[in-house]
Structures are given as C-alpha cells and as structure tokens.
Design a protein around this motif. Structure first.
Motif, mmCIF file in Angstrom:
data_model
loop_
_atom_site.group_PDB
_atom_site.id
_atom_site.type_symbol
_atom_site.label_atom_id
_atom_site.label_comp_id
_atom_site.label_asym_id
_atom_site.label_seq_id
_atom_site.Cartn_x
_atom_site.Cartn_y
_atom_site.Cartn_z
ATOM 1 N N VAL A 199 0.845 -1.202 0.000
ATOM 2 C CA VAL A 199 0.000 0.000 0.000
ATOM 3 C C VAL A 199 0.879 1.252 0.000
ATOM 4 C CG1 VAL A 199 -1.701 1.319 1.338
ATOM 5 C CG2 VAL A 199 -1.969 -1.145 1.056
ATOM 6 N N ILE A 200 1.951 1.239 0.767
ATOM 7 C CA ILE A 200 2.868 2.381 0.815
ATOM 8 C C ILE A 200 3.484 2.609 -0.558
ATOM 9 C CG2 ILE A 200 5.076 3.201 1.747
ATOM 10 C CD1 ILE A 200 4.242 1.758 4.398
ATOM 11 N N LEU A 201 3.963 1.552 -1.192
ATOM 12 C CA LEU A 201 4.579 1.699 -2.513
ATOM 13 C C LEU A 201 3.557 2.142 -3.556
ATOM 14 C CD1 LEU A 201 7.003 -1.368 -2.511
ATOM 15 C CD2 LEU A 201 7.544 1.043 -2.107
ATOM 16 N N ALA A 202 2.364 1.572 -3.516
ATOM 17 C CA ALA A 202 1.324 1.950 -4.482
ATOM 18 C C ALA A 202 0.929 3.416 -4.311
ATOM 19 C CB ALA A 202 0.103 1.048 -4.322
ATOM 20 N N SER A 203 0.824 3.869 -3.064
ATOM 21 C CA SER A 203 0.458 5.273 -2.868
ATOM 22 C C SER A 203 1.587 6.196 -3.321
ATOM 23 C CB SER A 203 0.055 5.544 -1.421
ATOM 24 O OG SER A 203 1.125 5.301 -0.540
ATOM 25 N N GLY A 204 2.828 5.747 -3.192
ATOM 26 C CA GLY A 204 3.952 6.536 -3.704
ATOM 27 C C GLY A 204 3.911 6.664 -5.213
ATOM 28 N N VAL A 205 3.625 5.563 -5.887
ATOM 29 C CA VAL A 205 3.498 5.610 -7.348
ATOM 30 C C VAL A 205 2.334 6.519 -7.737
ATOM 31 C CG1 VAL A 205 2.930 4.236 -9.397
ATOM 32 C CG2 VAL A 205 4.588 3.364 -7.725
ATOM 33 N N ALA A 206 1.228 6.395 -7.028
ATOM 34 C CA ALA A 206 0.062 7.243 -7.315
ATOM 35 C C ALA A 206 0.418 8.719 -7.155
ATOM 36 C CB ALA A 206 -1.100 6.864 -6.399
ATOM 37 N N GLU A 207 1.153 9.044 -6.106
ATOM 38 C CA GLU A 207 1.536 10.440 -5.892
ATOM 39 C C GLU A 207 2.418 10.957 -7.019
ATOM 40 O OE1 GLU A 207 3.166 10.292 -1.929
ATOM 41 O OE2 GLU A 207 1.276 10.982 -1.075
ATOM 42 N N LEU A 208 3.334 10.129 -7.500
ATOM 43 C CA LEU A 208 4.189 10.559 -8.611
ATOM 44 C C LEU A 208 3.382 10.759 -9.892
ATOM 45 C CD1 LEU A 208 7.298 8.305 -7.936
ATOM 46 C CD2 LEU A 208 7.103 10.782 -7.580
ATOM 47 N N VAL A 209 2.447 9.859 -10.147
ATOM 48 C CA VAL A 209 1.586 9.988 -11.334
ATOM 49 C C VAL A 209 0.738 11.254 -11.227
ATOM 50 C CG1 VAL A 209 -0.378 8.950 -12.549
ATOM 51 C CG2 VAL A 209 1.577 7.531 -11.881
ATOM 52 N N LEU A 210 0.182 11.495 -10.049
ATOM 53 C CA LEU A 210 -0.635 12.689 -9.855
ATOM 54 C C LEU A 210 0.201 13.957 -9.968
ATOM 55 C CD1 LEU A 210 -2.904 11.423 -6.956
ATOM 56 C CD2 LEU A 210 -3.539 11.768 -9.360
ATOM 57 N N ALA A 211 1.406 13.935 -9.450
ATOM 58 C CA ALA A 211 2.290 15.101 -9.566
ATOM 59 C C ALA A 211 2.509 15.448 -11.030
ATOM 60 C CB ALA A 211 3.627 14.821 -8.873
ATOM 61 N N ALA A 212 2.757 14.441 -11.846
ATOM 62 C CA ALA A 212 2.948 14.678 -13.282
ATOM 63 C C ALA A 212 1.647 15.138 -13.932
ATOM 64 C CB ALA A 212 3.466 13.407 -13.950
ATOM 65 N N GLY A 213 0.541 14.512 -13.548
ATOM 66 C CA GLY A 213 -0.745 14.857 -14.136
ATOM 67 C C GLY A 213 -1.167 16.288 -13.856
ATOM 68 N N LEU A 214 -0.788 16.807 -12.715
ATOM 69 C CA LEU A 214 -1.142 18.180 -12.364
ATOM 70 C C LEU A 214 -0.431 19.208 -13.237
ATOM 71 C CD1 LEU A 214 -1.108 17.888 -8.474
ATOM 72 C CD2 LEU A 214 -3.112 18.400 -9.897
ATOM 73 N N LEU A 215 0.664 18.820 -13.836
ATOM 74 C CA LEU A 215 1.469 19.776 -14.595
ATOM 75 C C LEU A 215 0.937 20.064 -15.997
ATOM 76 C CD1 LEU A 215 5.038 18.622 -13.537
ATOM 77 C CD2 LEU A 215 3.690 20.533 -12.641
ATOM 78 N N HIS A 216 0.110 19.211 -16.545
ATOM 79 C CA HIS A 216 -0.390 19.405 -17.909
ATOM 80 C C HIS A 216 -1.854 19.832 -17.867
ATOM 81 C CE1 HIS A 216 -1.474 18.705 -22.057
ATOM 82 N NE2 HIS A 216 -0.169 18.681 -22.322
ATOM 83 N N PRO A 217 -2.196 20.895 -18.584
ATOM 84 C CA PRO A 217 -3.579 21.389 -18.541
ATOM 85 C C PRO A 217 -4.634 20.342 -18.916
ATOM 86 C CG PRO A 217 -2.179 22.956 -19.692
ATOM 87 C CD PRO A 217 -1.356 21.725 -19.428
ATOM 88 N N ARG A 218 -4.313 19.459 -19.827
ATOM 89 C CA ARG A 218 -5.285 18.459 -20.263
ATOM 90 C C ARG A 218 -5.598 17.441 -19.167
ATOM 91 N NH1 ARG A 218 -3.932 15.790 -25.718
ATOM 92 N NH2 ARG A 218 -5.230 17.412 -26.619
ATOM 93 N N THR A 219 -4.598 17.079 -18.373
ATOM 94 C CA THR A 219 -4.794 16.057 -17.335
ATOM 95 C C THR A 219 -5.029 16.658 -15.946
ATOM 96 O OG1 THR A 219 -2.388 15.897 -17.065
ATOM 97 C CG2 THR A 219 -3.447 14.299 -18.544
ATOM 98 N N ARG A 220 -4.872 17.965 -15.839
ATOM 99 C CA ARG A 220 -4.971 18.621 -14.529
ATOM 100 C C ARG A 220 -6.313 18.396 -13.829
ATOM 101 N NH1 ARG A 220 -3.079 24.104 -15.380
ATOM 102 N NH2 ARG A 220 -1.109 22.996 -15.617
ATOM 103 N N PRO A 221 -7.448 18.514 -14.519
ATOM 104 C CA PRO A 221 -8.719 18.307 -13.793
ATOM 105 C C PRO A 221 -8.845 16.898 -13.191
ATOM 106 C CG PRO A 221 -9.131 19.438 -15.860
ATOM 107 C CD PRO A 221 -7.698 18.990 -15.884
ATOM 108 N N VAL A 222 -8.509 15.880 -13.964
ATOM 109 C CA VAL A 222 -8.592 14.506 -13.448
ATOM 110 C C VAL A 222 -7.565 14.303 -12.339
ATOM 111 C CG1 VAL A 222 -8.241 12.078 -14.042
ATOM 112 C CG2 VAL A 222 -9.533 13.556 -15.571
ATOM 113 N N ALA A 223 -6.359 14.828 -12.538
ATOM 114 C CA ALA A 223 -5.325 14.693 -11.505
ATOM 115 C C ALA A 223 -5.718 15.445 -10.238
ATOM 116 C CB ALA A 223 -3.985 15.201 -12.031
#
Length: 97
Positions: free
Chosen positions: A42-66
């Motif tokens: 769970v710790i590792l999965a949440s870390g991966v999720a946080e990294l994916v979300l961090a990247a997703g927040l940076l692009h306008p197209r993916t920002r709302p979902v992220a």
C-alpha cells in the motif's frame, strides 16, 4: 504553457512525498492502521500514485482529473493521518505524566 504556482507547489509536494514512499517506505509504516492489509504494498502503491498525480497536475489536459484524483488520494490516506495524530497525542500525554 504557464502553470499556476499553487499547482506547481502541490505537484512538488506530491512528487517529494511519492519519492520518499518509494525510497524509504519505513517512514510511512508507523502511519499504517492495523486494519490496512499489506502495508508495504500500500505504501509503494500510494507513492506511485503520488508521482503519477504530480505529473498529471502539470499538464492542462490532465490537470482536472489529476486534481480530483489528488483529492481522492488525500481522503484515502486520511486514516493514516488520524492514526499519527492519535499516536502523537498518546505519546505527549504519557510524557507529561
């Protein structure tokens, strides 16, 4: 492409936290409630999720979902924050006696 400062800040926080989840999962083990199975997974999965979300927040197209997914992740990890606060309260009360 201009990224708002608050979005950059949130992305940086998620990226840093995600990296710590992967590099040093022992930091998060004390926060895990007993009822959560497979703590390390769970710790590792949440870390991966946080990294994916961090990247997703940076692009306008993916920002709302992220953004909504970031809110969902924060709700999901809230029990760990409650456990940390309760544990700290017990430690402080014990130390004051």
């Amino acid at each position: 492409m201009s990224i708002p400062r608050d979005v950059l800040g949130l992305s940086a926080l998620f990226a840093a936290s995600g990296a710590v989840h992967l590099a040093k999962p022992s930091v998060y083990r004390p926060l895990m409630p007993a009822w959560v199975p497979r703590h390390d997974d769970v710790i590792l999965a949440s870390g991966v999720a946080e990294l994916v979300l961090a990247a997703g927040l940076l692009h306008p197209r993916t920002r709302p979902v992220a953004g909504w997914s970031s809110a969902a992740l924060l709700v999901a990890v809230f029990p760990g924050n409650v456990k940390m606060a309760v544990d700290a309260s017990r430690t402080n009360h014990t130390a004051m006696k």
